[in-house]
Design an enzyme around this catalytic site. Structure first.
Site, short mmCIF file in Angstrom:
data_model
loop_
_atom_site.label_atom_id
_atom_site.label_comp_id
_atom_site.label_asym_id
_atom_site.label_seq_id
_atom_site.Cartn_x
_atom_site.Cartn_y
_atom_site.Cartn_z
N ASP A 177 0.69 -1.28 0.06
CA ASP A 177 -0.02 0.13 -0.07
C ASP A 177 0.84 1.31 -0.04
O ASP A 177 0.52 2.32 0.28
CB ASP A 177 -0.92 -0.02 1.11
CG ASP A 177 -0.21 -0.06 2.54
OD1 ASP A 177 0.81 -0.24 2.59
OD2 ASP A 177 -0.82 0.29 3.55
N GLU A 178 2.05 1.11 -0.24
CA GLU A 178 2.94 2.30 -0.38
C GLU A 178 4.15 2.29 -1.23
O GLU A 178 4.44 1.34 -1.66
CB GLU A 178 3.47 2.85 1.00
CG GLU A 178 4.27 1.76 1.43
CD GLU A 178 4.75 1.92 2.93
OE1 GLU A 178 5.26 3.17 3.07
OE2 GLU A 178 4.68 1.28 3.93
#
Length: 386
Positions: free
Chosen positions: A104-105
């Site tokens: 997610d990043e």
DNA sequence: TCTGGGGTCCTAGGACCC
DNA sequence: TCTGGGGTCCTAGGACCC
């Protein structure tokens, strides 16, 4: 001037669930386990659930006490990975240099992209809007002249925030920062900070490099010295050396039965070899991990001259390590295993072909069939062992 | 309220070699 | 006889991240 964006999806797993299930929207949602699931922890809590004090890594049992009317889900990693791919594809539209840190990043190196997207702050806004309209997810963004500052900045105004640290302001930003925000200083280090009365990075800034390394060790002392000065930490440099793969299982209740533990180990072993074949890697170093009921955790590893060739081969190696360490009579909470120093296999002639080439060929066939017919779920199974 | 799962990096000590 | 010093590989454990 170099510019980096750190882009971080807000409450990722929970947000995907709320996207897929409109009835969850606006409600406290906890992904990680169902109430009553023993020994599970929270992966992600929606912002509605965080209001009740629920957060990542908290035991689900505790979350249920804090938020009894919350919606609890075990989660669906396959779906999250799929959504992650969508997001990463959009990141790639904005920069040719995207460094994914986790599901997610990611960092986007946007140095010199002004001509295409306008000034960095305009670009950051565009990126957020694009992610929202194309995936339905919200993003928090940090923008700075180096990755480390960008990473910390993205966490400052969550959710759905943009935090920009202007070139030249890096040190000022860091020195005012509470020590709790230092990325890379976890629970143990925070305790040490507290013991010494360090509240903001300013308190660390006052110490010399020599003082810091004598307290925190050579590498971490230097890391802190540079971090509080707003200097790019080497932590995020692209080149990463060794790779490993591992799998582990925590039992709902401690196991005392040796055969049951070995069976779990076998299943772990199977899944590792499937991955190894799938990713076309090889490894000579295997390890096991045993966590007992009292949470004491032990590990053992062994490097051999030859790479692992089959499930049986790996299982033999792991079993030997297991019996070297295992204290029978002590309840086992977790068993794990893995392979480290993964390498790309060098093509080799018959002279050096693995001794149990037949088995490895059989396993490759099974892998192919399972990929072609996902419902076949072909396995070898422990009973197959002679 | 007992503490997941999959990773990376660091440290310290020992073996071994030159 | 009274044991240097550097480099490399390996091992066990720990801290940390998402």
């Amino acid at each position: 001037m170099a510019y980096f964006i750190h882009a971080d999806l807000d409450a990722f797993y929970a947000s995907v669930e709320q996207l897929d299930h409109p009835e969850y929207r606006g409600k406290p949602l906890i992904v990680g386990g169902l109430p009553g699931d023993r020994r599970s922890v929270v992966s992600t809590a929606s912002y509605e659930a965080r209001k009740f004090g629920v957060h990542s890594a908290m035991p689900v049992a505790q979350a249920v006490k804090l938020c009894p009317h919350g919606i609890y889900l075990r989660g669906n990693m396959e779906r999250y990975r799929q959504k992650s791919l969508e997001v990463m594809a959009i990141f790639a539209d904005y920069s040719p240099v995207v460094q994914q840190l986790s599901v997610d990043e990611a960092f986007l190196d946007i140095t010199g992209m002004e001509g295409l997207f306008g000034p960095p702050d305009v670009m950051a806004k565009k990126l957020k809007e694009d992610i929202r309209s194309r995936t339905g997810l919200t993003l928090s963004v940090g923008l700075a002249s180096n990755k480390y500052i960008a990473k910390i900045a993205s966490g400052m105004l969550k959710p759905d925030g943009i935090c920009i640290i202007k070139p030249g302001d890096e040190e000022k930003f860091m020195r005012a920062l509470p020590v709790g925000k230092i990325w890379g200083a976890g629970a143990k280090t925070q305790e040490e900070f507290k013991k010494r009365g360090f509240k903001t990075c300013e308190d660390i800034y006052r110490l010399s490099l020599e003082q810091l390394t004598s307290i925190f060790g050579k590498a971490f002392g230097l890391f802190l010295y540079r971090a509080v000065r707003g200097e790019a930490a080497a932590a995020f440099d692209e080149e990463r050396g060794s790779h490993s793969m591992s799998a582990e299982r925590t039992f709902p209740y401690d196991l005392y039965d040796e055969f049951a533990i070995e069976t779990a180990l076998f299943e772990i072993c199977e899944s590792l070899v499937w991955r190894l074949l799938d990713e076309k890697q090889q490894s000579r170093t295997v390890f096991i991990k045993i966590r007992y009921g009292d949470f004491i955790t032990e590990s053992a590893q062994e490097t051999s001259a030859n790479p692992v060739t089959s499930i049986n081969d790996l299982f033999d190696r792991l079993l030997a390590l297991f019996h070297k360490k295992y204290k029978s009579g002590m309840g086992v909470r977790l068993i794990g295993a893995g392979l480290s120093n993964l390498e790309d296999p060098v093509p080799q002639g018959d002279l050096f072909a693995p001794a149990d080439e037949k088995e490895s060929t059989l396993e490759k066939k099974i892998l192919e069939i399972n990929k072609k017919y996902p419902n076949a779920a072909l396995k070898k199974g422990r009973s197959w062992l002679g």
